[in-house]
Motif scaffolding. Structure first.
Motif, PDB file in Angstrom:
ATOM      1  N   THR A   1      23.837  10.600  -0.877  1.00 12.14           N
ATOM      2  CA  THR A   1      23.515   9.616  -2.280  1.00 12.14           C
ATOM      3  C   THR A   1      23.438   8.275  -1.804  1.00 12.14           C
ATOM      4  OG1 THR A   1      24.444  11.457  -3.329  1.00 12.14           O
ATOM      5  CG2 THR A   1      24.383   9.200  -4.361  1.00 12.14           C
ATOM      6  N   LYS A   2      24.485   7.897  -0.774  1.00 12.34           N
ATOM      7  CA  LYS A   2      24.479   6.705  -0.516  1.00 12.34           C
ATOM      8  C   LYS A   2      23.357   6.146   0.447  1.00 12.34           C
ATOM      9  CE  LYS A   2      28.740   4.130   1.024  1.00 12.34           C
ATOM     10  NZ  LYS A   2      29.950   4.172   1.824  1.00 12.34           N
ATOM     11  N   ILE A   3      22.766   6.948   1.203  1.00  9.37           N
ATOM     12  CA  ILE A   3      21.515   6.518   1.845  1.00  9.37           C
ATOM     13  C   ILE A   3      20.595   6.439   1.053  1.00  9.37           C
ATOM     14  CG2 ILE A   3      19.811   7.376   3.480  1.00  9.37           C
ATOM     15  CD1 ILE A   3      22.311   8.868   4.799  1.00  9.37           C
ATOM     16  N   ARG A   4      20.599   7.261  -0.022  1.00  8.37           N
ATOM     17  CA  ARG A   4      19.327   7.127  -0.926  1.00  8.37           C
ATOM     18  C   ARG A   4      19.216   5.789  -1.843  1.00  8.37           C
ATOM     19  NH1 ARG A   4      20.299  11.263  -3.730  1.00  8.37           N
ATOM     20  NH2 ARG A   4      19.234  12.955  -2.495  1.00  8.37           N
ATOM     21  N   ASN A   5      20.620   5.545  -2.070  1.00  4.96           N
ATOM     22  CA  ASN A   5      20.774   4.227  -2.908  1.00  4.96           C
ATOM     23  C   ASN A   5      20.594   2.988  -1.923  1.00  4.96           C
ATOM     24  OD1 ASN A   5      21.663   5.761  -5.138  1.00  4.96           O
ATOM     25  ND2 ASN A   5      23.706   5.448  -4.706  1.00  4.96           N
ATOM     26  N   ASN A   6      20.917   3.111  -0.803  1.00  5.25           N
ATOM     27  CA  ASN A   6      20.530   1.856   0.229  1.00  5.25           C
ATOM     28  C   ASN A   6      19.098   1.748   0.278  1.00  5.25           C
ATOM     29  OD1 ASN A   6      23.147   1.438   0.695  1.00  5.25           O
ATOM     30  ND2 ASN A   6      23.118   2.338   2.777  1.00  5.25           N
ATOM     31  N   MET A   7      18.344   2.977   0.424  1.00  2.00           N
ATOM     32  CA  MET A   7      16.906   2.677   0.542  1.00  2.00           C
ATOM     33  C   MET A   7      16.056   2.273  -0.944  1.00  2.00           C
ATOM     34  SD  MET A   7      16.330   6.371   2.675  1.00  2.00           S
ATOM     35  CE  MET A   7      14.370   6.367   2.402  1.00  2.00           C
ATOM     36  N   ILE A   8      16.589   2.618  -1.925  1.00  2.00           N
ATOM     37  CA  ILE A   8      16.276   2.219  -3.203  1.00  2.00           C
ATOM     38  C   ILE A   8      16.529   0.855  -3.309  1.00  2.00           C
ATOM     39  CG2 ILE A   8      16.683   2.182  -5.652  1.00  2.00           C
ATOM     40  CD1 ILE A   8      17.183   5.399  -5.499  1.00  2.00           C
ATOM     41  N   MET A   9      17.466   0.329  -2.879  1.00  2.00           N
ATOM     42  CA  MET A   9      17.817  -1.303  -2.858  1.00  2.00           C
ATOM     43  C   MET A   9      16.856  -2.015  -1.883  1.00  2.00           C
ATOM     44  SD  MET A   9      19.319  -3.726  -4.457  1.00  2.00           S
ATOM     45  CE  MET A   9      20.381  -2.974  -5.865  1.00  2.00           C
ATOM     46  N   VAL A  10      16.804  -1.772  -0.984  1.00  2.00           N
ATOM     47  CA  VAL A  10      16.092  -2.142   0.144  1.00  2.00           C
ATOM     48  C   VAL A  10      14.633  -2.400  -0.574  1.00  2.00           C
ATOM     49  CG1 VAL A  10      14.755  -2.220   2.366  1.00  2.00           C
ATOM     50  CG2 VAL A  10      17.288  -1.821   2.153  1.00  2.00           C
ATOM     51  N   GLY A  11      13.931  -1.361  -1.226  1.00  2.00           N
ATOM     52  CA  GLY A  11      12.756  -1.252  -1.847  1.00  2.00           C
ATOM     53  C   GLY A  11      12.642  -2.281  -2.740  1.00  2.00           C
ATOM     54  N   LYS A  12      13.823  -2.430  -3.637  1.00  2.00           N
ATOM     55  CA  LYS A  12      13.622  -3.428  -4.722  1.00  2.00           C
ATOM     56  C   LYS A  12      13.732  -4.761  -3.990  1.00  2.00           C
ATOM     57  CE  LYS A  12      16.670  -0.982  -8.168  1.00  2.00           C
ATOM     58  NZ  LYS A  12      16.388  -1.283  -9.629  1.00  2.00           N
ATOM     59  N   ILE A  13      14.412  -4.896  -3.087  1.00  2.00           N
ATOM     60  CA  ILE A  13      14.564  -6.359  -2.404  1.00  2.00           C
ATOM     61  C   ILE A  13      13.050  -6.836  -1.789  1.00  2.00           C
ATOM     62  CG2 ILE A  13      15.352  -7.742  -0.532  1.00  2.00           C
ATOM     63  CD1 ILE A  13      18.128  -5.845  -0.586  1.00  2.00           C
TER      64      ILE A  13
END
Length: 176
Positions: free
Chosen positions: A37-49
């Motif tokens: 879940t943490k990895i998925r959230n990191n990937m989502i945030m990097v996508g947002k950036i």
């Protein structure tokens, strides 16, 4: 799941970092892991950036600093914000660490420098400050960009650079 050697290495690396954060001797990574879940959230945030950079949604917000005697604003501090696809304004607490890990942080600093100086070229009566980290100072490209901006901008004499206190600054000569 079938995972190649690179994927196994990356997952092991992530688990090792998580073990350090949790101060555990080991961490188990599996399909039901909170790490996933943490990895998925990191990937989502990097996508947002990345999306915010591409679509000009990295913006400075300005906090007024008032003179205690006159109660009038005499200076503004520029603070970075990210506006996501839904229009939600995200504070740096939510995205800056992700930006550093994804090697996007230096780009965010240069965007902030550009936009902040542009605003204060037309607001001639105010001083303004931009926060810099040790990473900003050590990045050759950011330093050069800052020097170039300082040389060209009419707002330079009113600019103040604040070094973020939480940084462990050992090399004072380089900072100077």
């Amino acid at each position: 799941a079938n995972a190649g050697p690179l994927m196994v290495y990356n997952l092991a690396h992530i688990a090792l970092k998580e073990a350090r954060v949790q101060k555990e001797k080991f961490v188990i990574f599996n399909e039901h892991s909170t790490l996933k879940t943490k990895i998925r959230n990191n990937m989502i945030m990097v996508g947002k950036i990345k999306s915010a950079i591409q679509n000009d949604r990295i913006v400075p917000y300005f906090q007024g600093i008032a003179d205690n005697k006159t109660q009038k604003i005499v200076k503004y501090e520029a603070l970075i914000r990210l506006i996501d696809e839904e229009g939600e304004v995200l504070s740096p607490y939510r995205f800056l660490e992700h930006a550093k890990k994804a090697k996007l942080y230096d780009q965010l600093t240069r965007i902030m420098i550009t936009k902040t100086f542009a605003v204060f070229e037309s607001l001639e009566e105010f001083e303004f400050s931009i926060n810099l980290t040790l990473q900003d100072i050590q990045c050759e490209e950011t330093r050069s960009f800052l020097y170039q901006t300082i040389a060209q901008s009419s707002a330079t004499k009113r600019a103040v650079f604040e070094i973020v206190e939480s940084e462990g600054i050992e090399n004072f000569e380089e900072v100077s």
